[in-house]
Design an enzyme around this catalytic site. Structure first.
Site, PDB file in Angstrom:
ATOM      1  N   GLY A  10      67.315  -4.329   7.812  1.00 33.93           N
ATOM      2  CA  GLY A  10      67.871  -4.630   9.140  1.00 33.93           C
ATOM      3  C   GLY A  10      66.794  -5.000  10.137  1.00 33.93           C
ATOM      4  O   GLY A  10      66.745  -4.465  11.245  1.00 33.93           O
ATOM      5  N   SER A  12      66.142  -8.127  11.384  1.00 32.09           N
ATOM      6  CA  SER A  12      66.323  -9.380  12.120  1.00 32.09           C
ATOM      7  C   SER A  12      66.368  -9.147  13.624  1.00 32.09           C
ATOM      8  O   SER A  12      66.019 -10.021  14.407  1.00 32.09           O
ATOM      9  CB  SER A  12      67.611 -10.075  11.664  1.00 32.09           C
ATOM     10  OG  SER A  12      68.696  -9.174  11.706  1.00 32.09           O
ATOM     11  N   ARG A  13      66.831  -7.957  14.016  1.00 28.12           N
ATOM     12  CA  ARG A  13      67.028  -7.689  15.450  1.00 28.12           C
ATOM     13  C   ARG A  13      66.607  -6.246  15.768  1.00 28.12           C
ATOM     14  O   ARG A  13      66.372  -5.446  14.863  1.00 28.12           O
ATOM     15  CB  ARG A  13      68.512  -7.844  15.814  1.00 28.12           C
ATOM     16  CG  ARG A  13      69.045  -9.227  15.560  1.00 28.12           C
ATOM     17  CD  ARG A  13      70.486  -9.399  16.007  1.00 28.12           C
ATOM     18  NE  ARG A  13      71.444  -8.748  15.117  1.00 28.12           N
ATOM     19  CZ  ARG A  13      72.167  -7.679  15.441  1.00 28.12           C
ATOM     20  NH1 ARG A  13      72.069  -7.119  16.624  1.00 28.12           N
ATOM     21  NH2 ARG A  13      73.013  -7.142  14.564  1.00 28.12           N
ATOM     22  N   VAL A  62      72.865  -4.565   2.704  1.00 24.84           N
ATOM     23  CA  VAL A  62      72.405  -3.314   2.072  1.00 24.84           C
ATOM     24  C   VAL A  62      73.547  -2.347   1.740  1.00 24.84           C
ATOM     25  O   VAL A  62      73.322  -1.290   1.160  1.00 24.84           O
ATOM     26  CB  VAL A  62      71.305  -2.604   2.903  1.00 24.84           C
ATOM     27  CG1 VAL A  62      70.020  -3.399   2.913  1.00 24.84           C
ATOM     28  CG2 VAL A  62      71.769  -2.285   4.314  1.00 24.84           C
ATOM     29  N   ASN A  88      66.413   1.136   8.003  1.00 22.93           N
ATOM     30  CA  ASN A  88      66.758   1.020   9.422  1.00 22.93           C
ATOM     31  C   ASN A  88      68.147   0.417   9.663  1.00 22.93           C
ATOM     32  O   ASN A  88      68.787   0.741  10.658  1.00 22.93           O
ATOM     33  CB  ASN A  88      65.695   0.153  10.120  1.00 22.93           C
ATOM     34  CG  ASN A  88      66.179  -0.358  11.463  1.00 22.93           C
ATOM     35  OD1 ASN A  88      66.154   0.362  12.463  1.00 22.93           O
ATOM     36  ND2 ASN A  88      66.644  -1.610  11.503  1.00 22.93           N
ATOM     37  N   SER A 140      69.721   9.247  13.979  1.00 25.31           N
ATOM     38  CA  SER A 140      70.093   9.141  15.402  1.00 25.31           C
ATOM     39  C   SER A 140      70.208  10.529  16.002  1.00 25.31           C
ATOM     40  O   SER A 140      70.553  11.498  15.309  1.00 25.31           O
ATOM     41  CB  SER A 140      71.457   8.448  15.524  1.00 25.31           C
ATOM     42  OG  SER A 140      71.976   8.610  16.830  1.00 25.31           O
ATOM     43  N   TYR A 153      80.116   7.606  13.046  1.00 29.71           N
ATOM     44  CA  TYR A 153      78.700   7.225  13.177  1.00 29.71           C
ATOM     45  C   TYR A 153      77.835   8.495  13.103  1.00 29.71           C
ATOM     46  O   TYR A 153      76.835   8.538  12.370  1.00 29.71           O
ATOM     47  CB  TYR A 153      78.492   6.510  14.521  1.00 29.71           C
ATOM     48  CG  TYR A 153      77.059   6.116  14.806  1.00 29.71           C
ATOM     49  CD1 TYR A 153      76.519   4.949  14.276  1.00 29.71           C
ATOM     50  CD2 TYR A 153      76.246   6.907  15.624  1.00 29.71           C
ATOM     51  CE1 TYR A 153      75.196   4.584  14.545  1.00 29.71           C
ATOM     52  CE2 TYR A 153      74.939   6.557  15.897  1.00 29.71           C
ATOM     53  CZ  TYR A 153      74.415   5.387  15.354  1.00 29.71           C
ATOM     54  OH  TYR A 153      73.112   5.033  15.612  1.00 29.71           O
ATOM     55  N   LYS A 157      74.920   9.607  10.305  1.00 39.42           N
ATOM     56  CA  LYS A 157      73.523   9.867  10.653  1.00 39.42           C
ATOM     57  C   LYS A 157      73.099  11.293  10.267  1.00 39.42           C
ATOM     58  O   LYS A 157      71.963  11.521   9.842  1.00 39.42           O
ATOM     59  CB  LYS A 157      73.298   9.610  12.148  1.00 39.42           C
ATOM     60  CG  LYS A 157      73.503   8.150  12.537  1.00 39.42           C
ATOM     61  CD  LYS A 157      72.517   7.244  11.802  1.00 39.42           C
ATOM     62  CE  LYS A 157      72.605   5.796  12.214  1.00 39.42           C
ATOM     63  NZ  LYS A 157      71.579   4.962  11.574  1.00 39.42           N
TER      64      LYS A 157
END
Ligand code: NAP
Length: 243
Positions: A10, A12-13, A62, A88, A140, A153, A157
Protein backbone atom coordinates in the site's frame (compact mmCIF):
# COMPACT_ATOMS: atom_id res chain seq x y z
CA UNK A 1 20.77 1.19 7.29
CA UNK A 2 21.51 0.85 3.58
CA UNK A 3 21.22 -2.11 1.19
CA UNK A 4 18.22 -3.81 2.71
CA UNK A 5 15.52 -5.28 0.47
CA UNK A 6 12.25 -3.82 1.74
CA UNK A 7 8.69 -4.59 0.60
CA UNK A 8 6.10 -1.96 1.56
CA UNK A 9 2.44 -2.77 0.89
CA UNK A 10 0.00 0.00 0.00
CA UNK A 11 2.77 2.41 -0.91
CA UNK A 12 1.03 4.40 -3.66
CA UNK A 13 -0.45 6.94 -1.25
CA UNK A 14 -0.41 8.20 2.35
CA UNK A 15 1.65 6.54 5.06
CA UNK A 16 3.00 3.70 2.88
CA UNK A 17 4.23 6.16 0.26
CA UNK A 18 6.11 8.16 2.94
CA UNK A 19 7.66 4.95 4.33
CA UNK A 20 8.78 3.82 0.87
CA UNK A 21 10.26 7.26 0.11
CA UNK A 22 12.17 7.54 3.39
CA UNK A 23 13.65 4.03 3.11
CA UNK A 24 14.56 4.38 -0.58
CA UNK A 25 16.28 7.71 0.10
CA UNK A 26 18.37 5.91 2.75
CA UNK A 27 19.83 3.68 0.00
CA UNK A 28 17.67 0.59 0.44
CA UNK A 29 16.11 -1.45 -2.36
CA UNK A 30 12.42 -0.69 -1.94
CA UNK A 31 9.54 -2.42 -3.69
CA UNK A 32 6.43 -0.27 -3.39
CA UNK A 33 3.24 -2.28 -3.74
CA UNK A 34 0.07 -0.61 -5.04
CA UNK A 35 -3.34 -1.83 -6.11
CA UNK A 36 -5.72 0.75 -7.62
CA UNK A 37 -3.46 3.84 -7.79
CA UNK A 38 -1.08 2.96 -10.63
CA UNK A 39 -0.55 6.61 -11.63
CA UNK A 40 0.38 7.60 -8.07
CA UNK A 41 2.86 4.72 -7.85
CA UNK A 42 4.44 5.74 -11.17
CA UNK A 43 4.56 9.37 -9.99
CA UNK A 44 6.48 8.22 -6.91
CA UNK A 45 9.01 6.48 -9.15
CA UNK A 46 9.47 9.61 -11.27
CA UNK A 47 9.75 11.88 -8.21
CA UNK A 48 12.50 9.73 -6.70
CA UNK A 49 14.34 9.33 -10.01
CA UNK A 50 14.70 13.12 -10.09
CA UNK A 51 16.72 12.72 -6.87
CA UNK A 52 18.68 9.83 -8.47
CA UNK A 53 16.89 7.37 -6.16
CA UNK A 54 15.50 4.12 -7.59
CA UNK A 55 12.30 2.42 -6.43
CA UNK A 56 10.54 -0.64 -7.83
CA UNK A 57 6.74 -0.78 -7.99
CA UNK A 58 4.48 -3.84 -8.15
CA UNK A 59 0.70 -4.12 -8.52
CA UNK A 60 -1.04 -6.65 -6.28
CA UNK A 61 -4.26 -6.73 -4.33
CA UNK A 62 -2.92 -7.92 -0.97
CA UNK A 63 -6.30 -9.39 -0.02
CA UNK A 64 -5.84 -12.02 -2.77
CA UNK A 65 -3.50 -14.97 -2.12
CA UNK A 66 -2.58 -15.49 -5.77
CA UNK A 67 -1.57 -11.87 -6.33
CA UNK A 68 0.41 -11.85 -3.07
CA UNK A 69 2.18 -15.02 -4.09
CA UNK A 70 3.09 -13.52 -7.50
CA UNK A 71 4.39 -10.35 -5.84
CA UNK A 72 6.57 -12.20 -3.34
CA UNK A 73 7.94 -14.52 -6.07
CA UNK A 74 8.75 -11.47 -8.21
CA UNK A 75 10.70 -9.84 -5.36
CA UNK A 76 12.54 -13.02 -4.38
CA UNK A 77 13.49 -13.87 -7.98
CA UNK A 78 14.72 -10.34 -8.68
CA UNK A 79 16.41 -9.47 -5.37
CA UNK A 80 17.04 -12.87 -3.72
CA UNK A 81 15.59 -12.07 -0.28
CA UNK A 82 13.32 -9.75 1.68
CA UNK A 83 14.96 -8.20 4.75
CA UNK A 84 12.05 -6.03 5.84
CA UNK A 85 8.32 -6.35 5.24
CA UNK A 86 6.06 -3.40 6.03
CA UNK A 87 2.40 -4.44 6.08
CA UNK A 88 0.82 -1.04 5.61
CA UNK A 89 -2.04 -1.48 3.09
CA UNK A 90 -5.42 -0.87 4.63
CA UNK A 91 -8.90 0.56 4.21
CA UNK A 92 -11.42 2.15 6.55
CA UNK A 93 -15.16 1.69 7.02
CA UNK A 94 -17.28 4.15 8.98
CA UNK A 95 -20.71 2.68 9.69
CA UNK A 96 -22.97 2.07 12.68
CA UNK A 97 -22.47 -1.47 13.96
CA UNK A 98 -26.14 -2.33 13.40
CA UNK A 99 -25.80 -1.40 9.70
CA UNK A 100 -22.65 -3.45 9.04
CA UNK A 101 -23.34 -6.27 6.57
CA UNK A 102 -21.54 -9.58 6.13
CA UNK A 103 -20.04 -8.10 2.93
CA UNK A 104 -18.68 -5.12 4.93
CA UNK A 105 -17.18 -7.48 7.50
CA UNK A 106 -15.49 -9.56 4.80
CA UNK A 107 -14.29 -6.46 2.94
CA UNK A 108 -12.61 -4.91 5.99
CA UNK A 109 -11.22 -8.13 7.45
CA UNK A 110 -9.91 -9.30 4.06
CA UNK A 111 -8.22 -6.00 3.23
CA UNK A 112 -6.85 -5.22 6.70
CA UNK A 113 -6.22 -8.53 8.46
CA UNK A 114 -6.27 -11.44 6.00
CA UNK A 115 -3.87 -9.38 3.86
CA UNK A 116 -1.36 -9.17 6.72
CA UNK A 117 -1.73 -12.91 7.38
CA UNK A 118 -1.29 -13.70 3.71
CA UNK A 119 1.69 -11.42 2.88
CA UNK A 120 3.44 -12.34 6.14
CA UNK A 121 3.00 -16.05 5.48
CA UNK A 122 4.44 -15.79 1.97
CA UNK A 123 7.37 -13.57 3.02
CA UNK A 124 8.22 -15.31 6.29
CA UNK A 125 9.05 -18.59 4.52
CA UNK A 126 12.06 -16.89 2.95
CA UNK A 127 12.95 -14.98 6.14
CA UNK A 128 12.96 -18.27 8.09
CA UNK A 129 15.36 -19.74 5.52
CA UNK A 130 17.60 -16.67 5.83
CA UNK A 131 17.28 -16.77 9.64
CA UNK A 132 16.85 -13.01 9.56
CA UNK A 133 14.12 -10.45 9.04
CA UNK A 134 11.93 -7.66 10.34
CA UNK A 135 8.17 -7.38 9.94
CA UNK A 136 6.46 -4.08 10.72
CA UNK A 137 2.67 -4.05 10.79
CA UNK A 138 0.77 -0.78 10.64
CA UNK A 139 -2.17 -1.20 13.01
CA UNK A 140 -4.03 1.72 14.65
CA UNK A 141 -4.83 3.45 17.92
CA UNK A 142 -8.39 2.17 17.33
CA UNK A 143 -7.17 -1.43 17.72
CA UNK A 144 -6.05 -0.36 21.21
CA UNK A 145 -8.98 1.76 22.36
CA UNK A 146 -11.84 0.95 19.94
CA UNK A 147 -13.77 3.48 17.85
CA UNK A 148 -17.46 4.19 17.66
CA UNK A 149 -18.80 3.48 14.14
CA UNK A 150 -15.47 1.89 13.17
CA UNK A 151 -15.92 -1.36 15.09
CA UNK A 152 -14.88 -3.75 12.30
CA UNK A 153 -11.87 -1.59 11.44
CA UNK A 154 -10.91 -1.65 15.15
CA UNK A 155 -11.31 -5.45 15.26
CA UNK A 156 -9.04 -5.82 12.24
CA UNK A 157 -6.36 -3.64 13.81
CA UNK A 158 -6.53 -5.38 17.22
CA UNK A 159 -6.12 -8.65 15.29
CA UNK A 160 -2.95 -7.30 13.70
CA UNK A 161 -1.50 -6.48 17.14
CA UNK A 162 -2.31 -9.99 18.42
CA UNK A 163 -0.66 -11.51 15.33
CA UNK A 164 2.37 -9.27 15.89
CA UNK A 165 2.91 -10.53 19.44
CA UNK A 166 2.30 -14.19 18.56
CA UNK A 167 4.70 -14.09 15.61
CA UNK A 168 7.33 -12.19 17.61
CA UNK A 169 7.37 -15.25 19.91
CA UNK A 170 7.12 -17.89 17.17
CA UNK A 171 9.70 -16.32 14.84
CA UNK A 172 12.22 -15.29 17.51
CA UNK A 173 14.09 -18.60 17.07
CA UNK A 174 14.60 -17.66 13.41
CA UNK A 175 15.96 -14.22 14.36
CA UNK A 176 12.92 -12.48 12.89
CA UNK A 177 11.54 -9.48 14.76
CA UNK A 178 7.87 -8.50 14.50
CA UNK A 179 6.43 -5.18 15.67
CA UNK A 180 3.35 -3.04 15.12
CA UNK A 181 3.14 0.70 14.77
CA UNK A 182 -0.21 2.03 15.98
CA UNK A 183 -0.69 5.52 14.53
CA UNK A 184 -3.15 8.03 15.98
CA UNK A 185 -4.84 10.40 13.55
CA UNK A 186 -2.51 10.99 10.58
CA UNK A 187 -3.03 13.50 7.77
CA UNK A 188 -3.90 11.28 4.76
CA UNK A 189 -6.76 10.72 2.33
CA UNK A 190 -8.12 8.08 4.73
CA UNK A 191 -9.45 10.95 6.84
CA UNK A 192 -10.97 12.91 3.96
CA UNK A 193 -14.44 12.35 5.41
CA UNK A 194 -13.54 14.48 8.45
CA UNK A 195 -14.42 18.19 8.19
CA UNK A 196 -11.97 20.92 9.28
CA UNK A 197 -14.13 21.38 12.36
CA UNK A 198 -14.00 17.63 13.17
CA UNK A 199 -10.21 17.77 12.97
CA UNK A 200 -10.00 20.88 15.18
CA UNK A 201 -12.16 19.15 17.78
CA UNK A 202 -10.05 16.00 17.69
CA UNK A 203 -6.86 18.07 17.98
CA UNK A 204 -8.17 19.50 21.26
CA UNK A 205 -8.24 15.94 22.68
CA UNK A 206 -4.66 15.17 21.63
CA UNK A 207 -2.02 16.25 24.20
CA UNK A 208 0.32 17.48 21.43
CA UNK A 209 -2.64 19.43 19.95
CA UNK A 210 -2.18 18.38 16.33
CA UNK A 211 -2.72 15.43 14.05
CA UNK A 212 0.31 13.43 12.90
CA UNK A 213 2.33 13.57 9.69
CA UNK A 214 3.09 10.61 7.43
CA UNK A 215 6.83 11.27 7.81
CA UNK A 216 6.50 10.61 11.55
CA UNK A 217 5.37 7.05 10.87
CA UNK A 218 8.14 6.61 8.29
CA UNK A 219 10.74 7.67 10.88
CA UNK A 220 9.34 5.12 13.32
CA UNK A 221 9.80 2.32 10.76
CA UNK A 222 13.39 3.50 10.30
CA UNK A 223 13.90 3.40 14.07
CA UNK A 224 12.58 -0.19 14.21
CA UNK A 225 15.01 -1.22 11.46
CA UNK A 226 17.91 0.32 13.36
CA UNK A 227 17.10 -0.87 16.93
CA UNK A 228 17.43 -4.62 16.73
CA UNK A 229 16.46 -5.34 20.36
CA UNK A 230 12.79 -4.40 19.82
CA UNK A 231 10.30 -7.18 19.11
CA UNK A 232 6.67 -7.98 19.94
CA UNK A 233 5.84 -4.33 20.61
CA UNK A 234 2.98 -2.07 19.61
CA UNK A 235 4.61 1.32 19.17
CA UNK A 236 2.10 4.14 19.62
CA UNK A 237 2.70 7.19 17.45
CA UNK A 238 -0.27 9.30 18.41
CA UNK A 239 0.71 12.62 19.99
CA UNK A 240 -0.21 11.20 23.40
CA UNK A 241 -3.86 10.60 22.41
CA UNK A 242 -3.67 7.18 24.09
CA UNK A 243 -1.02 6.36 26.70
P1 NAP B 1 -4.61 5.91 2.42
O1 NAP B 1 -4.01 7.26 2.22
O2 NAP B 1 -6.04 5.69 2.13
O3 NAP B 1 -3.71 4.83 1.60
C1 NAP B 1 -4.04 3.49 1.66
C2 NAP B 1 -3.02 2.70 0.87
O4 NAP B 1 -3.34 1.31 1.01
C3 NAP B 1 -3.06 3.03 -0.61
O5 NAP B 1 -1.74 3.07 -1.11
C4 NAP B 1 -3.82 1.84 -1.21
O6 NAP B 1 -3.36 1.49 -2.52
C5 NAP B 1 -3.40 0.72 -0.28
N1 NAP B 1 -4.33 -0.42 -0.29
C6 NAP B 1 -5.57 -0.52 0.23
N2 NAP B 1 -6.09 -1.74 0.00
C7 NAP B 1 -5.14 -2.44 -0.69
C8 NAP B 1 -5.07 -3.74 -1.23
N3 NAP B 1 -6.10 -4.60 -1.09
N4 NAP B 1 -3.95 -4.12 -1.86
C9 NAP B 1 -2.90 -3.27 -2.00
N5 NAP B 1 -2.91 -2.01 -1.52
C10 NAP B 1 -4.02 -1.60 -0.89
O7 NAP B 1 -4.44 5.44 3.94
P2 NAP B 1 -3.30 5.74 5.02
O8 NAP B 1 -3.86 6.70 5.98
O9 NAP B 1 -2.01 6.00 4.37
O10 NAP B 1 -3.27 4.31 5.75
C11 NAP B 1 -2.18 3.43 5.68
C12 NAP B 1 -2.29 2.45 6.84
O11 NAP B 1 -2.22 3.17 8.08
C13 NAP B 1 -3.60 1.68 6.88
O12 NAP B 1 -3.37 0.35 7.28
C14 NAP B 1 -4.41 2.42 7.92
O13 NAP B 1 -5.39 1.60 8.52
C15 NAP B 1 -3.32 2.82 8.89
N6 NAP B 1 -3.69 3.94 9.76
C16 NAP B 1 -3.98 5.17 9.23
C17 NAP B 1 -4.31 6.20 10.10
C18 NAP B 1 -4.65 7.59 9.62
O14 NAP B 1 -5.12 8.41 10.42
N7 NAP B 1 -4.40 7.93 8.37
C19 NAP B 1 -4.36 5.97 11.48
C20 NAP B 1 -4.07 4.72 11.97
C21 NAP B 1 -3.73 3.70 11.10
P3 NAP B 1 -4.17 1.81 -3.90
O15 NAP B 1 -4.71 3.20 -3.79
O16 NAP B 1 -3.10 1.66 -4.94
O17 NAP B 1 -5.25 0.77 -4.03
Amino acid sequence: MTNKVILVTGASRGIGRAIAKELAREGNTVIANYNKSKEKAEELQVELRQEAVDIDIFKADVSKREEVSQMVSYVLEKYGKIDVLVNNAGIDLVKMFTDVTDEDWNYVINNNLYSVFCVTQEVSKSMIKEKSGLIVNISSIFGQIGASCESIYSVSKAGIDALTKSLAKEFSLSNIRVNSIAPGLIDTEMNNDLSEEDIKNLEKEIPLKRIGRVEEIAKTVKMLIECDYITGQVISVNGGWYM
